[in-house]
Design an enzyme around this catalytic site. Structure first.
Site, short mmCIF file in Angstrom:
data_model
loop_
_atom_site.label_atom_id
_atom_site.label_comp_id
_atom_site.label_asym_id
_atom_site.label_seq_id
_atom_site.Cartn_x
_atom_site.Cartn_y
_atom_site.Cartn_z
N ARG A 213 -10.39 8.35 -32.33
CA ARG A 213 -11.71 9.21 -32.25
C ARG A 213 -11.91 9.78 -33.81
O ARG A 213 -12.39 10.69 -33.94
CB ARG A 213 -11.67 10.35 -31.35
CG ARG A 213 -11.27 9.63 -30.03
CD ARG A 213 -12.21 8.95 -29.31
NE ARG A 213 -11.79 8.43 -28.17
CZ ARG A 213 -10.99 7.13 -27.82
NH1 ARG A 213 -10.83 6.60 -28.97
NH2 ARG A 213 -10.84 6.81 -26.73
N GLN B 137 -19.99 7.25 -24.79
CA GLN B 137 -19.27 8.30 -24.22
C GLN B 137 -19.89 8.36 -22.68
O GLN B 137 -19.19 8.50 -21.76
CB GLN B 137 -18.85 9.39 -24.88
CG GLN B 137 -18.01 10.26 -23.94
CD GLN B 137 -18.06 11.83 -24.44
OE1 GLN B 137 -19.02 12.38 -24.30
NE2 GLN B 137 -16.98 12.38 -25.41
N ASP C 113 -11.11 16.43 -19.33
CA ASP C 113 -10.85 17.55 -20.06
C ASP C 113 -11.70 18.88 -19.63
O ASP C 113 -11.10 20.01 -20.05
CB ASP C 113 -11.62 17.16 -21.58
CG ASP C 113 -10.64 16.20 -22.44
OD1 ASP C 113 -9.49 15.97 -22.25
OD2 ASP C 113 -11.34 15.56 -23.32
N GLU D 75 -19.72 15.80 -18.56
CA GLU D 75 -18.63 15.99 -17.40
C GLU D 75 -19.44 16.34 -16.33
O GLU D 75 -18.88 16.51 -15.20
CB GLU D 75 -17.45 16.25 -17.82
CG GLU D 75 -16.19 15.71 -18.42
CD GLU D 75 -16.21 15.80 -19.89
OE1 GLU D 75 -17.48 16.15 -20.51
OE2 GLU D 75 -15.33 15.29 -20.78
#
Ligand code: GLC
Length: 798
Positions: A341, A686, A490, A633
């Site tokens: 990353r 992502q 996360d 998320e």
């Protein structure tokens, strides 16, 4: 709207409309010298580290005034000027034609304007630590043309990106530039190290061969001019570089050449940029006087990458699938494998290491293409496993295996900012190592001895046992692995003793794999341990079934997360996919769970991570509530999870559903809606914003994401059904019933397999017959020892 197309044969993506909705990027170089370039030549370069080795400047998070690798052209008779890439000058597109070909580690941008065409090839030669921009300029008009060309790059003043951007009272005063023959040389901390101690003295160069240099600038402001930008540099407008050098301000390399081209005549100019001293730079530049060097270096790059990608090629009725699996998803897997990353147009290089799970996942994406390259990194990641079985949440780039601190040491926490172990990190080793042994047949790998991060050593087999023990020593009240700091997500903090079904499914999978392995190794004590442990884990998981879905977990205070009755976040994607992948869910549960995914989470762009997003009913550990609804998320379409969904549907034999999820979420499927997706149509991001967003379908965080490897695995193991184990290869595709069949070319343990899959009865899965070199075999399995050097395999579904 469409801005480009896939050129499968040449393994390129061709952008023929340069006004793309975002800079569409390609990666050049290697871990020793990295470079990114957009379709308009914006980008930056660095030696080894985007954070600590930065050579050229960039402006992140922007489409305005982007620094790049620019070559300007000026017609000295008309005084009109443009750039060899559409930006930065940005001539009207009705008179300016631009085509960018992004290939495997090279980019070619051609332009046509005012009777002059140009073609610039950008690349980093294999094994080199500098970059080359080769420009060929041609006069297509019927009269001689007097032109000036200007190559230009904006240097950083300090190799450390942050220092260069922020600590200006210091970094503005450490550089100067000089002109030396055919190059600008930038000197940084020039007086440092003259006493032969460790030195911060660095030199960079920007040089040119192919034509005499008629002007130059080493000072940024004098080239661009006050109140101007890259689009209208004063030097280009006036047709004259002033010769001014940098001393205590900002540096650049700008090289002017005045050339006359007869009708039909071409001229080749070769610019080279790197961090080298004068003597090294001279040697490098001189080597480009030799005719044909650039062409042969570009050929070598193509050969290097294409031969890797050719280890697995498919030909299916879906262009999107072929383009992604054969070229772009595969290339992206190598890029995430290499760069983790670290550096993109979003990541600015400041991450100081490898995330444990990220890297172990990234490895999976290249195993089918280069198993031994994968094995090297698997060994490295095993050496970053702590002797208690857990993974180091962050593995430093200068990881010192055997001598590292762990999250149990305050120094590690202080240095990395990671306060604790993650529940899932080491559990990713299981599918990754299994895949490697399957692809390579290297069973002896389990007996290799590898050190632990904090000292001591053990066989790979025992490393894996310890990974299981790590989870088993940290069970919560309901007998499932505790959430510790977090799991894959996360943003989900269930509490140290909270329990995650996702991790429990991972552990269940790990136990199945180890059961098989232990049985083979006659480790009967461990087999009986696993029998008991897996049964207990299964009982705990059975209690997590809630009518038509698995819950996401149980908080430390006993409250269930993801219960059907919850007003928000009542349905989560990953536990459903993983209930199938782990082999835990019954047929009935699998079918119901997948149906719930389709009913509740599916959108035109893939399946949401959870639904409904957290707005009013979040708890403290639901950190994702800070994101806008249907973003990241918090109910966004998290792209990595699409890969597990594709795999789960494939394992169930649901070819239509597996392929539908591929199509919905595949960048290539959005090629003609590129303005909506915004990101490169050849690259996974992502996440994609879901339907509650006014920008539904827009994707974010290009290139460096676990999506690359996970979707690759979902497609190769799942849809294509290529499932190697230690002794051979299962071929059990799950494809759309509408397909008549497809073919695959695969290099497997040094042997070539030409596989034809036929689907005469239009089923989604199920192997009716399989023949190897004309001989019928049982089931869907090809034993490795039955293979010749070249093999024809026919699989008939039905
Ligand atoms: C990001 C992180 C990854 C994490 C995921 C989900 O992609 O890099 O480690 O698993 O987000 O939170």
């Amino acid at each position: 709207m469409q801005y480009g197309y896939f050129d499968l044969k040449n393994k390129e993506y061709v952008i023929d409309r340069p006004d793309t909705p975002a800079p569409w990027v390609n990666y050049l170089g290697s871990p020793e010298y990295g470079a990114m370039i957009s379709n308009n030549a914006a980008g930056y370069s660095f030696v080894k580290s985007g954070a600590n080795g930065r050579i050229s400047r960039f402006r992140f998070n922007s489409m305005m005034a982007l620094p790049g690798r620019y070559i300007y052209l000026r017609d000295n008779d008309t005084k009109d000027y443009w750039s060899a890439t559409w930006q930065p000058v940005g001539k009207p597109l009705d008179s300016y034609k631009s085509v960018c070909r992004h290939g495997t580690a090279y980019t070619v941008i051609s332009a046509d304007y005012a009777g002059i065409s140009s073609e610039v090839t950008y690349y980093v030669p294999i094994g080199a630590t500098y970059e080359v921009w080769r420009a060929v300029i041609t006069n297509n008009s019927d009269k001689p043309r007097n032109l000036s060309t200007f190559g230009f790059v904006e240097f950083t003043n300090d190799n450390n990106y942050e220092q260069d951007q922020v600590n200006l009272q210091y970094t503005l005063f450490i550089t100067r530039t000089s002109f030396e023959g055919n190059k600008i040389l930038q000197h940084i901390n020039e007086n440092d190290g003259k006493d032969a101690t460790g030195s911060n003295h660095r030199e960079r160069f920007f040089g040119m061969v192919g034509a005499p240099i008629s002007g130059y600038n080493g000072n940024l402001d004098s080239f661009i001019g006050p109140y101007r930008t890259y689009s209208n540099p004063i030097a280009v407008e006036q047709g004259k570089c002033t010769g001014e050098m940098n001393y205590n301000s900002n540096a650049c390399g700008a090289l002017q050449s005045d050339i006359t081209l007869q009708p039909g005549e071409s001229k080749e100019l070769i610019f080279v940029l790197g961090q080298k001293d004068n003597a090294q730079a001279n040697e490098i530049l001189a080597s480009y006087e030799a005719a044909g060097k650039v062409d042969s270096e570009v050929e070598a790059l193509k050969e290097y990458w294409h031969s890797k990608l050719n280890h697995f090629q498919v030909s299916t009725p879906s262009d999107a699938f072929n383009n992604m699996i054969n070229v772009w998803n595969a290339y992206q897997c190598f890029i995430t494998f290499i760069w983790s990353r670290a550096a993109s147009f979003v990541y600015c290089g400041l991450r100081n290491g490898y995330g444990y799970r990220d890297t172990v996942q990234d490895i999976q994406g290249i195993i089918h293409l280069d198993p031994e390259l994968a094995a090297e990194k698997i060994r490295f990641m095993l050496s970053a496993q702590v002797d208690n079985g857990g993974g180091l949440p962050l593995v430093k780039f200068d990881h010192n295996a055997g001598h590292e601190n762990t999250p149990d040491d305050p120094e590690y926490v202080k240095e990395t900012g990671h306060p604790s172990y993650r529940a899932d990190d080491a559990l990713w080793l299981f599918p990754t190592i299994r895949k490697y042994v399957g692809e390579s047949g290297n069973k002896a790998f389990y007996d290799e001895v590898i050190v632990y991060a904090n000292g001591g050593e053990d066989t790979v087999y025992n490393h894996l046992k310890r990974a299981i023990r790590f989870s088993m020593e940290r069970l919560g009240d309901h007998n499932m692995p505790a959430g510790l700091h977090a799991d894959w997500n996360d943003c989900l903090r269930l509490g140290k003793k909270g329990e995650s079904t996702f991790v429990a499914f991972q552990l269940y999978y790990a136990m199945s794999m180890m059961h098989e392995l232990a049985a083979e190794r006659k480790d009967s004590e461990y087999v009986s341990y696993l029998d008991k442990a897996q049964k207990a884990l299964g009982e705990a998981l059975a209690a997590c079934w809630d009518e038509d879905r698995f819950i996401r977990g149980i908080r430390e205070d006993g409250v269930v997360v993801g219960a059907k009755k919850d007003p928000e976040a009542s349905m989560w994607l990953n536990p459903q996919s993983w209930s199938v992948i782990s082999g835990f869910a019954s047929k009935e549960q699998s079918d119901k769970a997948m149906q719930s995914v389709a009913d509740i989470l599916d959108t035109p762009y893939g399946a949401k991570l959870l639904d409904p997003p957290y707005i009013d009913h979040y708890f403290d550990g639901a950190l994702m509530h800070i994101f806008n609804p249907d973003t990241k998320e918090n109910g966004g379409i998290f792209s990595q999870s699409q890969g597990w969904l594709i795999l789960a549907e494939s394992l169930l034999g649901h070819g239509d559903d597996a392929f539908r999820y591929f199509e919905e979420s595949s960048p290539a499927s959005m090629n003609d809606k590129a303005e909506q997706r915004v990101l490169e149509p050849y690259v996974h991001g992502q996440f994609t914003e879901s339907t509650a967003s006014p920008y539904a379908g827009r994707s974010h965080v290009h290139w460096l994401t676990g999506t690359a490897s996970t979707v690759m695995v979902g497609c190769v193991e799942g849809i294509c059904g290529m499932r190697p184990d230690a002794d051979g290869l299962h071929i059990c595709p799950s494809i759309p019933a509408a397909w008549d069949g497809f073919t695959m070319e695969k290099l497997f343990r040094g042997k070539q397999l030409s596989i034809t899959v036929k689907n005469p009865n239009h089923v989604q899965s199920g192997v009716a017959s399989l023949t190897l070199n004309g001989k019928a075999l049982d089931g869907d399995y090809v034993p490795a020892d039955a293979l010749a050097d070249k093999n024809e395999i026919e699989v008939v579904l039905g």
